[in-house]
Design an enzyme around this catalytic site. Structure first.
Site, PDB file in Angstrom:
ATOM      1  N   GLU A  65     -37.351  -0.250 -30.766  1.00 45.52           N
ATOM      2  CA  GLU A  65     -37.526   1.051 -30.106  1.00 45.52           C
ATOM      3  C   GLU A  65     -36.387   2.007 -30.440  1.00 45.52           C
ATOM      4  OE1 GLU A  65     -35.329   1.866 -27.378  1.00 45.52           O
ATOM      5  OE2 GLU A  65     -35.018   0.036 -26.221  1.00 45.52           O
ATOM      6  N   LYS A 129     -37.603  11.607 -24.349  1.00 43.10           N
ATOM      7  CA  LYS A 129     -37.754  10.173 -24.107  1.00 43.10           C
ATOM      8  C   LYS A 129     -39.232   9.949 -23.855  1.00 43.10           C
ATOM      9  CE  LYS A 129     -35.830   6.376 -21.363  1.00 43.10           C
ATOM     10  NZ  LYS A 129     -34.894   6.018 -20.264  1.00 43.10           N
ATOM     11  N   ASP A 181     -41.607   3.597  -7.226  1.00 45.40           N
ATOM     12  CA  ASP A 181     -40.919   3.814  -8.500  1.00 45.40           C
ATOM     13  C   ASP A 181     -40.989   2.524  -9.317  1.00 45.40           C
ATOM     14  OD1 ASP A 181     -39.394   4.682 -10.573  1.00 45.40           O
ATOM     15  OD2 ASP A 181     -37.649   5.246  -9.379  1.00 45.40           O
ATOM     16  N   SER A 183     -41.640   0.991 -13.274  1.00 46.47           N
ATOM     17  CA  SER A 183     -41.620   1.345 -14.691  1.00 46.47           C
ATOM     18  C   SER A 183     -42.990   1.178 -15.342  1.00 46.47           C
ATOM     19  CB  SER A 183     -40.599   0.469 -15.417  1.00 46.47           C
ATOM     20  OG  SER A 183     -40.701   0.638 -16.820  1.00 46.47           O
ATOM     21  N   ALA A 184     -43.302   2.113 -16.239  1.00 50.00           N
ATOM     22  CA  ALA A 184     -44.550   2.021 -17.015  1.00 50.00           C
ATOM     23  C   ALA A 184     -44.529   0.830 -17.962  1.00 50.00           C
ATOM     24  CB  ALA A 184     -44.773   3.310 -17.803  1.00 50.00           C
ATOM     25  N   LYS A 202     -32.301  -5.275 -15.715  1.00 52.66           N
ATOM     26  CA  LYS A 202     -30.986  -5.158 -15.076  1.00 52.66           C
ATOM     27  C   LYS A 202     -31.061  -5.467 -13.587  1.00 52.66           C
ATOM     28  CE  LYS A 202     -29.197  -1.812 -18.404  1.00 52.66           C
ATOM     29  NZ  LYS A 202     -28.740  -0.424 -18.645  1.00 52.66           N
TER      30      LYS A 202
END
Length: 391
Positions: A65, A129, A181, A183-184, A202
């Site tokens: 990435e 991003k 919240d 993450s995708a 993390k």
């Protein structure tokens, strides 16, 4: 049950012509992830010549990435680390395929000059991003952008690349049960059949809920090591167990191969614990920052930026060095998995010969349609296997 009804109910009663019935049979003979595959046209997707050749001849390819280049590390570390990671991939006998968005086009296999262009765009605040949510907008605006885990998975899947190496995945944020919240990365793992090799997520995230979310999405989490402890980026043990454990890259490649042969829609998370004591000081700083956030009544979406700022202050820059070592180690391990997977395909007759014949001589606006033909070859092989079993 559906296939039996389709097979024995007369076509006339279902309003199907013999031609459409034949198409239905062919569709049912292919696993869902094969049926739903589409590849964007060459106007928005470009594979480098090296990546095309590697895929056409069955050589191992590893996707990488670029959010780390545009938003993850400062100059000049960002580009230097990208080159170091590509070097690690090559050293293990695989071909790196760094993914990025250049002038509104998804590029799989960035050149050194293109990486530099991305870095310059980041310095000038022109680089986006790009997650799945942002991809269509980035393409429409002819933007420059670094790809996150979700977008890199999509690009790898379009190209026919099965292994993707990154530092860590996103997850459920603390208090995520209230803020939603999430993450995708997690939803992408549930629908895109690419294996993500990382150091877990993390510890500033809610790792327990992250693993539960992945379980709900049907995504296996595998720790590659002697223990099943799921890693927490800078810490080799998050305090939570992965759903599975394997001891070697070869064992991991067998799991990936089985998932591909089953035609499963989702991906796999392979957790690689950080080696040695590289991340101890940083993890200690994270835990202290989390305690400070709690004492200061920092909550919700404010927790992550607060903790990241304090970790940088408390670790005196050690987090960057540990991050670099972690990513390099992931690249080594992920490349070994890709090499083992390639060898498995060769031994099973699904390797270079089949892929080379599928891609030879084809073109799509000047670019060989590697992704489309690659998957077409696998569909043909799968159908042939099904016919042999029925006989």
């Amino acid at each position: 049950m559906i296939s039996r009804l389709t097979r024995f109910q007369p076509a006339s009663k279902r309003g199907l012509s013999s031609g459409s019935l034949s198409s239905a049979y062919r569709s049912l003979s292919v696993p869902p992830s094969r049926r739903q595959m589409t590849q964007p046209p060459a106007s928005v997707l470009r594979l480098s010549g090296e990546v095309q050749d590697a895929l056409a001849t069955g050589r191992p390819v590893v996707a990488l990435e670029t959010a780390i280049v545009t938003h993850g590390m400062p100059e000049p570390h960002n580009v230097d680390v990208a080159h170091m990671v590509e070097g690690r991939v090559r050293a293990e006998g695989a071909v790196p395929a760094t993914v990025g968005i250049l002038d509104g086009k998804v590029v799989v296999g960035l050149s050194a000059q293109e990486l530099k262009l991305l870095s310059e765009a980041s310095r000038e605040n022109r680089a986006k991003k790009v997650s799945r949510r942002d991809l269509a907008v980035a393409i429409a605006e002819n933007a420059m952008g670094g790809t996150t885990v979700s977008t890199t998975m999509m690009a790898a899947h379009w190209a026919g690349i099965h292994i993707f190496v990154t530092g860590g995945i996103g997850g459920v944020h603390r208090d995520g049960e209230n803020s939603l919240d999430v993450s995708a990365d997690l939803t992408e793992l549930g629908r895109t059949p690419v294996t993500v090799v990382c150091a877990g997520c993390k510890s500033i995230l809610d790792i327990g809920r992250t693993l539960e979310y992945l379980e709900t999405q049907g995504v296996p989490t595998i720790t590659l090591g002697e223990q099943a402890n799921f890693p927490a980026f800078f810490a080799p043990d998050s305090g939570f167990q992965a759903s599975h454990q394997v001891s070697t890259p070869k064992d991991c490649a067998h799991v990936v191969d089985a998932s591909l042969r089953l035609g499963l829609d989702g991906g796999i998370v392979v957790g690689v614990p950080i080696p040695g004591d590289e991340g101890k000081a940083v993890e200690s700083a994270i835990q202290q920052a989390l305690e400070e956030a709690k004492s200061a009544s920092v909550a919700g979406r404010n927790v992550t930026p607060f903790v990241l700022r304090r970790v940088n202050e408390l670790s005196s820059g050690k987090s960057l060095a540990a991050n670099i070592e972690l990513i390099k180690n992931n690249a080594t391990v992920g490349s070994r998995i890709a090499v083992e997977l390639s060898q498995l395909h060769d031994r099973s007759g699904g390797g270079s010969g089949a892929y080379a014949s599928a891609t030879a001589g084809s073109s799509m606006s000047g670019m060989r349609a590697v992704g489309v033909d690659f998957h077409a070859a696998r569909e043909a092989m799968y159908s042939q296997q099904q016919q042999q079993q029925q006989q």
